[in-house]
Write a protein that holds these residues in place. Structure first.
Motif, PDB file in Angstrom:
ATOM      1  N   ARG A  15      66.910 131.720  23.718  1.00 29.51           N
ATOM      2  CA  ARG A  15      66.668 131.697  25.260  1.00 29.51           C
ATOM      3  C   ARG A  15      65.556 132.654  25.613  1.00 29.51           C
ATOM      4  O   ARG A  15      64.765 132.406  26.673  1.00 29.51           O
ATOM      5  N   SER A  16      65.964 133.892  25.412  1.00 28.19           N
ATOM      6  CA  SER A  16      65.066 135.080  25.918  1.00 28.19           C
ATOM      7  C   SER A  16      63.377 134.814  25.451  1.00 28.19           C
ATOM      8  O   SER A  16      62.631 135.158  26.472  1.00 28.19           O
ATOM      9  N   VAL A  68      70.921 133.158  22.223  1.00 30.91           N
ATOM     10  CA  VAL A  68      70.596 134.404  23.222  1.00 30.91           C
ATOM     11  C   VAL A  68      69.139 134.817  23.053  1.00 30.91           C
ATOM     12  O   VAL A  68      68.520 135.123  24.094  1.00 30.91           O
ATOM     13  N   GLN A  69      68.783 135.088  21.866  1.00 31.25           N
ATOM     14  CA  GLN A  69      67.333 135.654  21.694  1.00 31.25           C
ATOM     15  C   GLN A  69      66.367 134.412  21.774  1.00 31.25           C
ATOM     16  O   GLN A  69      65.134 134.626  22.302  1.00 31.25           O
ATOM     17  N   ILE A 126      66.586 131.927  35.366  1.00 32.44           N
ATOM     18  CA  ILE A 126      66.707 133.611  35.123  1.00 32.44           C
ATOM     19  C   ILE A 126      68.074 134.023  35.568  1.00 32.44           C
ATOM     20  O   ILE A 126      68.603 134.835  34.933  1.00 32.44           O
ATOM     21  N   GLN A 147      62.376 131.758  27.839  1.00 30.26           N
ATOM     22  CA  GLN A 147      62.409 132.243  29.264  1.00 30.26           C
ATOM     23  C   GLN A 147      61.111 133.113  29.424  1.00 30.26           C
ATOM     24  O   GLN A 147      60.499 133.335  30.468  1.00 30.26           O
ATOM     25  N   SER A 148      60.849 134.042  28.553  1.00 31.32           N
ATOM     26  CA  SER A 148      59.681 135.019  28.689  1.00 31.32           C
ATOM     27  C   SER A 148      58.362 134.058  28.662  1.00 31.32           C
ATOM     28  O   SER A 148      57.436 134.363  29.568  1.00 31.32           O
ATOM     29  N   ALA A 202      64.421 126.891  27.483  1.00 34.87           N
ATOM     30  CA  ALA A 202      65.276 127.720  27.776  1.00 34.87           C
ATOM     31  C   ALA A 202      66.832 127.285  27.984  1.00 34.87           C
ATOM     32  O   ALA A 202      67.839 127.764  28.052  1.00 34.87           O
ATOM     33  N   GLU A 235      70.412 127.881  26.442  1.00 34.16           N
ATOM     34  CA  GLU A 235      71.417 128.294  27.108  1.00 34.16           C
ATOM     35  C   GLU A 235      72.679 127.415  26.877  1.00 34.16           C
ATOM     36  O   GLU A 235      73.924 127.954  26.809  1.00 34.16           O
TER      37      GLU A 235
END
Length: 262
Positions: A160-161, A157-158, A260, A164-165, A200, A204
């Motif tokens: 991917r974050s 999760v982190q 997203i 994604q950012s 990302a 996921e």
């Protein structure tokens, strides 16, 4: 992981393994998937990941120990050797067992120091999980790979974050370069955008990032993808002569939005 090698590639790999494994500090030697390609394929290379507990011989001593070769070069840190054996390109990368342990612990904790993995990516873990062991002194490789299987959802999760950012950052740069008619920044930002968009998606799906040369095929094999991803992905990758930059930017925005929303 099973890789099928040409006889001459297997013979050379065995010769290299026999030499390198004789050094006291060597823990494991692994074959990279690039060696499974046809030797005429531009992506072919005999790549060995050598995991070591301590320093290995100096580059000059290593070069003298390798089979007869040409155009030998090593990295500034002396951790990566490249040379040619006949027409076969060889790459040998020496990696610290202790450093792998540190990165694995960081991944398991998924705490405030996760940025140390974010900056370098998860490809180091991909190479561990997807390699073909050619030499093992102990059960270290199996234990490490078993440990990587226990990484928590928080890690994915982190990561991917993070990716994604970064994807969103380069999408903004992409649009700005387009408006300024800046060809250099356009090329850099568009390439970086699609790289982090794919990264990302690997996160996921709970998968480590492969080599960039395998992104195109492996990202499309992922189980969880946005609707219409395949078509937009292939459209984005078209040459600019086939797809105007402004249209490519619109497709990039659609890709980003769909990722997203996953």
């Amino acid at each position: 992981m099973k890789y099928t090698m040409k006889p001459k590639v297997r013979e050379l790999a065995n010769e290299l393994v026999a030499t390198i494994s004789s050094w006291e500090s060597i823990e494991a030697i692994c074959l990279n998937e690039a060696a499974a390609e046809d030797t005429l394929d531009p992506y072919f290379a005999l790549i060995l990941d050598v995991y070591t507990h301590a320093d290995v011989p100096q580059p000059s001593a290593r070069a003298a120990a390798y089979p007869p070769h040409s155009v030998f070069e090593t990295s500034p840190t002396g951790s990566k050797d490249r040379f040619m054996v006949g027409e076969l390109p060889v790459r040998i990368e020496y990696k610290s067992v202790e450093r792998i342990g540190e990165l694995t612990e960081i991944a398991l904790r998924s705490g405030s120091d996760l940025w140390k993995i974010r900056n370098s990516g998860t490809y180091v873990f991909y190479r561990l999980v997807h390699c073909k062991p050619l030499y093992e002194k102990s059960a270290w490789l199996d234990v490490t790979n078993s440990t990587l299987e226990t990484i928590s959802d928080s890690f994915w999760v982190q990561m991917r974050s993070f990716y994604q950012s970064t994807m969103d950052h380069f999408l903004s740069d992409f649009g700005a370069a387009l408006m300024r008619d800046d060809p250099f920044h356009y090329m850099v930002s568009s390439a970086s955008f699609i790289k982090y968009a794919c990264a990302a998606l690997f996160m996921e799906n709970g998968q480590f990032e492969p080599s960039h040369r395998w992104y195109f095929s492996k990202v499309q094999e992922l189980k969880t993808l946005p609707d219409d991803f395949a078509g937009r992905f292939e459209s984005f990758l078209r040459r600019d002569t086939e797809l105007p930059p402004a249209r490519k930017y619109e497709i990039a925005k659609l890709l980003a939005t769909s990722i997203i929303k996953l």
